[in-house]
Scaffold this active site. Structure first.
Site, mmCIF file in Angstrom:
data_model
loop_
_atom_site.group_PDB
_atom_site.id
_atom_site.type_symbol
_atom_site.label_atom_id
_atom_site.label_comp_id
_atom_site.label_asym_id
_atom_site.label_seq_id
_atom_site.Cartn_x
_atom_site.Cartn_y
_atom_site.Cartn_z
ATOM 1 C CG HIS A 224 48.921 47.038 42.888
ATOM 2 N ND1 HIS A 224 49.368 47.215 41.600
ATOM 3 C CD2 HIS A 224 48.037 46.007 42.837
ATOM 4 C CE1 HIS A 224 48.778 46.335 40.800
ATOM 5 N NE2 HIS A 224 47.969 45.588 41.524
ATOM 6 C CG HIS B 215 44.958 42.360 34.552
ATOM 7 N ND1 HIS B 215 44.709 43.035 35.730
ATOM 8 C CD2 HIS B 215 43.801 42.387 33.850
ATOM 9 C CE1 HIS B 215 43.442 43.461 35.719
ATOM 10 N NE2 HIS B 215 42.882 43.085 34.584
ATOM 11 C CG ASP C 50 44.862 43.184 42.671
ATOM 12 O OD1 ASP C 50 45.860 43.911 42.487
ATOM 13 O OD2 ASP C 50 43.881 43.192 41.914
HETATM 14 O O1 DOR Z 1 41.663 46.968 40.785
HETATM 15 C C1 DOR Z 1 42.801 46.976 40.360
HETATM 16 N N1 DOR Z 1 43.681 47.903 40.762
HETATM 17 N N2 DOR Z 1 43.157 46.072 39.459
HETATM 18 C C2 DOR Z 1 44.341 46.118 38.847
HETATM 19 O O2 DOR Z 1 44.588 45.278 38.017
HETATM 20 C C3 DOR Z 1 45.294 47.206 39.117
HETATM 21 C C4 DOR Z 1 45.055 47.785 40.438
HETATM 22 C C5 DOR Z 1 45.752 49.110 40.629
HETATM 23 O O3 DOR Z 1 46.955 49.185 40.365
HETATM 24 O O4 DOR Z 1 45.100 50.055 41.062
HETATM 25 ZN ZN ZN Z 2 46.974 43.940 40.742
#
Ligand code: DOR
Ligand code: ZN
Length: 350
Positions: free
Chosen positions: A16, A142, A253
């Protein structure tokens, strides 16, 4: 004892990078370690169209060119399409053919950060999934059910039983990546599934169990989704990562949130592990006596699964102590990294 390890330049198959000032703060950390990355589309609004993905890719490249040196010049963001109930097979296939969308991301509605627009019934998207299967476009999942009556620690295993098994049987040639697996059930399911089913594994799910979230008090920086599970699951996921199976590959992630959004009465899910991602993973392979399997996990398995060429060039990590800072950023925008304040035993040197 091995004191240096040189591997083919790796890829991050799940990251991300956010947008705006956060993008500018974090993107260079990923580009420094990885040649390519699968960029998650859960922005506000989500990336659902080719135009949005092109514009986001441009913002990522602009952020990198503004902030970083020539070492980052080769970074390629691989864009993904956020699936909604309105997803259109023709539009997605056209953007894939153009090279804009590498894959589609399935967030069950309300599963995690910015997933309110996610899919309410994956099987209603059969026409999209059939087209993806036909064109070899991966579906990134997911994998958690969102029913409030399912215990949060069971949501991944229940997803496998209720959804994933049926998906794999209804779309037997669809490339599926079960993202960020956290359970023994997922590790076993993926290991035994056909070759078109694979999984990414994060550093945190290799290094912490759920005790870390409650270690002497509530620890928001150890909270992500899927949430860390009990120790038996961590050990099973570790075995999968170091097993040498081509079905398991690196996906950090890395999910930065400003410190105020984490240290809150309703803290956001996400662990920002990008600054020392390779060092985290290498610690695991070193502890498991599996240094010889590190490169396949970081730099080969994912590319082969996606049908992309392996990267040219190398990165080198050296056995040396490195202290992870308490914060990345400044007073205006500050994120607490994974391992904040800890000393790690490996450092990427070039
Ligand atoms: O911990 C997480 N953060 N899991 C996710 O699936 C999304 C991610 C986020 O975009 O903050
Ligand atoms: Zn993710």
């Amino acid at each position: 004892m091995t004191d240096r390890i040189t591997i083919r330049r790796p890829d991050d198959w799940h990251v991300h990078l956010r947008d705006g000032a956060m993008l500018e703060l974090v993107a260079a950390h990923t580009a420094r370690q990885f040649a390519r990355a699968i960029i998650m589309p859960n922005l506000t609004p989500p990336v659902t169209t080719a135009d949005a993905a092109r514009a986001y890719r441009d913002r990522i490249l602009t952020a990198l060119s503004a902030n970083s040196g020539p070492a980052d010049a080769g970074f390629t963001p691989l864009m993904t399409c956020y699936l909604t109930d309105q997803a259109d097979a023709d539009a997605i296939a056209a953007a894939h053919a153009e090279g804009v969308f590498t894959a589609c991301k399935l967030y069950p509605a309300h599963a995690t950060t910015n997933s309110a627009h996610g899919v309410t019934d994956i099987f209603a998207l059969a026409p999209v999934l059939e087209r993806m299967q036909a064109i070899g476009m991966p579906l990134l999942i997911h994998g958690e059910v969102t029913d409030r009556d399912i215990d949060i620690f069971d949501r991944e295993a229940v997803f496998i039983d209720r959804i994933l098994r049926r998906l794999v049987s209804d779309f037997p040639a669809l490339k599926i990546v079960m993202e960020h697996i956290t359970t023994a059930e997922a590790a076993q399911y993926v290991a035994e599934a056909p070759a078109n089913v694979a999984a990414t594994i994060t550093p945190q799910h290799l290094l912490i169990n759920r005790n870390a979230i409650f270690d002497g008090g509530l620890r928001p920086h150890a909270y992500c989704l899927p949430v860390a599970k009990r120790e038996t699951h961590r050990l099973a996921v570790r075995q999968a990562a170091v097993s040498g199976s081509p079905k398991f590959f690196l996906g950090t992630d890395s999910a930065p949130h400003v410190v105020e959004a984490k240290e809150s009465s309703c803290g956001c899910a996400g662990i920002f592990n990008a600054p020392f991602a390779l060092e985290s993973y290498l610690r695991v392979f070193d502890e498991e006596g599996a240094l010889d399997r590190f490169e396949a996990f970081t730099s080969e398995n994912g590319a082969r699964f996606y049908g992309l060429p392996l990267n040219e060039g190398t990165v080198t990590l050296k056995r040396t102590e490195v202290r992870v800072p308490d914060r990345i950023g400044d007073d205006a925008l500050s994120v607490v990294p994974f391992h904040a304040g800890e000393t790690l035993g490996w450092r990427m040197v070039d």
